[in-house]
Motif scaffolding. Structure first.
Motif, PDB file in Angstrom:
ATOM      1  N   UNK A  94       7.694  90.826  40.359  1.00 39.16           N
ATOM      2  CA  UNK A  94       7.607  91.283  41.758  1.00 39.16           C
ATOM      3  C   UNK A  94       8.978  91.724  42.256  1.00 39.16           C
ATOM      4  N   UNK A  95       9.999  90.933  41.945  1.00 39.50           N
ATOM      5  CA  UNK A  95      11.357  91.273  42.389  1.00 39.50           C
ATOM      6  C   UNK A  95      11.824  92.574  41.746  1.00 39.50           C
ATOM      7  N   UNK A  96      11.494  92.784  40.491  1.00 37.47           N
ATOM      8  CA  UNK A  96      11.855  94.044  39.826  1.00 37.47           C
ATOM      9  C   UNK A  96      11.212  95.229  40.538  1.00 37.47           C
ATOM     10  N   UNK A  97       9.958  95.059  40.956  1.00 37.95           N
ATOM     11  CA  UNK A  97       9.276  96.130  41.688  1.00 37.95           C
ATOM     12  C   UNK A  97       9.923  96.343  43.057  1.00 37.95           C
ATOM     13  N   UNK A  98      10.325  95.275  43.714  1.00 39.17           N
ATOM     14  CA  UNK A  98      10.998  95.409  45.014  1.00 39.17           C
ATOM     15  C   UNK A  98      12.308  96.172  44.867  1.00 39.17           C
TER      16      UNK A  98
ATOM     17  N   UNK B 290      11.683  99.838  44.225  1.00 40.17           N
ATOM     18  CA  UNK B 290      11.285 100.538  45.457  1.00 40.17           C
ATOM     19  C   UNK B 290      12.515 100.814  46.329  1.00 40.17           C
ATOM     20  N   UNK B 291      13.393  99.813  46.462  1.00 47.05           N
ATOM     21  CA  UNK B 291      14.592  99.966  47.295  1.00 47.05           C
ATOM     22  C   UNK B 291      15.536 101.038  46.743  1.00 47.05           C
ATOM     23  N   UNK B 292      15.577 101.179  45.440  1.00 48.94           N
ATOM     24  CA  UNK B 292      16.519 102.127  44.825  1.00 48.94           C
ATOM     25  C   UNK B 292      15.877 103.463  44.478  1.00 48.94           C
ATOM     26  N   UNK B 293      14.573 103.590  44.749  1.00 44.51           N
ATOM     27  CA  UNK B 293      13.885 104.853  44.492  1.00 44.51           C
ATOM     28  C   UNK B 293      13.726 105.163  43.008  1.00 44.51           C
ATOM     29  N   UNK B 294      13.551 104.130  42.203  1.00 46.40           N
ATOM     30  CA  UNK B 294      13.385 104.340  40.763  1.00 46.40           C
ATOM     31  C   UNK B 294      11.997 103.881  40.330  1.00 46.40           C
ATOM     32  N   UNK B 295      11.652 104.201  39.103  1.00 45.48           N
ATOM     33  CA  UNK B 295      10.387 103.785  38.512  1.00 45.48           C
ATOM     34  C   UNK B 295      10.553 102.416  37.864  1.00 45.48           C
TER      35      UNK B 295
ATOM     36  N   UNK C 176       5.502 102.997  29.515  1.00 46.68           N
ATOM     37  CA  UNK C 176       5.298 104.013  30.548  1.00 46.68           C
ATOM     38  C   UNK C 176       6.128 103.666  31.781  1.00 46.68           C
ATOM     39  N   UNK C 177       6.396 104.684  32.591  1.00 44.72           N
ATOM     40  CA  UNK C 177       7.065 104.487  33.875  1.00 44.72           C
ATOM     41  C   UNK C 177       5.997 104.538  34.960  1.00 44.72           C
ATOM     42  N   UNK C 178       6.113 103.645  35.930  1.00 43.10           N
ATOM     43  CA  UNK C 178       5.167 103.654  37.044  1.00 43.10           C
ATOM     44  C   UNK C 178       5.912 103.501  38.360  1.00 43.10           C
ATOM     45  N   UNK C 179       5.263 103.929  39.426  1.00 44.67           N
ATOM     46  CA  UNK C 179       5.834 103.725  40.745  1.00 44.67           C
ATOM     47  C   UNK C 179       5.812 102.227  41.054  1.00 44.67           C
ATOM     48  N   UNK C 180       6.852 101.722  41.700  1.00 47.14           N
ATOM     49  CA  UNK C 180       6.878 100.292  42.010  1.00 47.14           C
ATOM     50  C   UNK C 180       5.809  99.924  43.027  1.00 47.14           C
ATOM     51  N   UNK C 181       5.219  98.759  42.844  1.00 47.09           N
ATOM     52  CA  UNK C 181       4.187  98.265  43.741  1.00 47.09           C
ATOM     53  C   UNK C 181       4.267  96.745  43.803  1.00 47.09           C
ATOM     54  N   UNK C 182       5.253  96.196  44.549  1.00 46.34           N
ATOM     55  CA  UNK C 182       5.395  94.745  44.587  1.00 46.34           C
ATOM     56  C   UNK C 182       4.184  94.018  45.157  1.00 46.34           C
TER      57      UNK C 182
END
Length: 75
Positions: A27-31, A34-39, A49-55
């Motif tokens: 969850x923290x990795x996804x947060x 999201x904050x840094x605008x990365x996958x 695969x790369x995915x959009x973050x979804x904490x």
């Protein structure tokens, strides 16, 4: 005949706690992503695969999976 296989409980580990910690880390990795605008890089069906973050996808998962893990190792 004795075996060398040890269960997590034999080593004093808490499977439910380990599972919950892994979900918190994910969850923290996804947060952070999201904050840094990365996958987020994950493995799906053996493929990286790369995915959009979804904490939010982890909301409630820690508790439920921890219970499942604890049940699996205790019974």
């Amino acid at each position: 005949m004795p075996t060398n296989k040890r269960t997590p409980d034999d080593r004093g580990l808490d499977p439910a706690g380990i599972t919950a910690a892994l979900f918190r880390a994910a969850r923290r990795a996804h947060e952070i992503a999201r904050e840094t605008g990365t996958k987020v890089v994950v493995v799906v069906d053996g493929r990286t695969v790369e995915m959009d973050p979804d904490p939010e996808m982890f909301d409630g998962m820690e508790v439920e999976r921890a219970r499942e893990t604890a049940t699996r190792f205790s019974g």
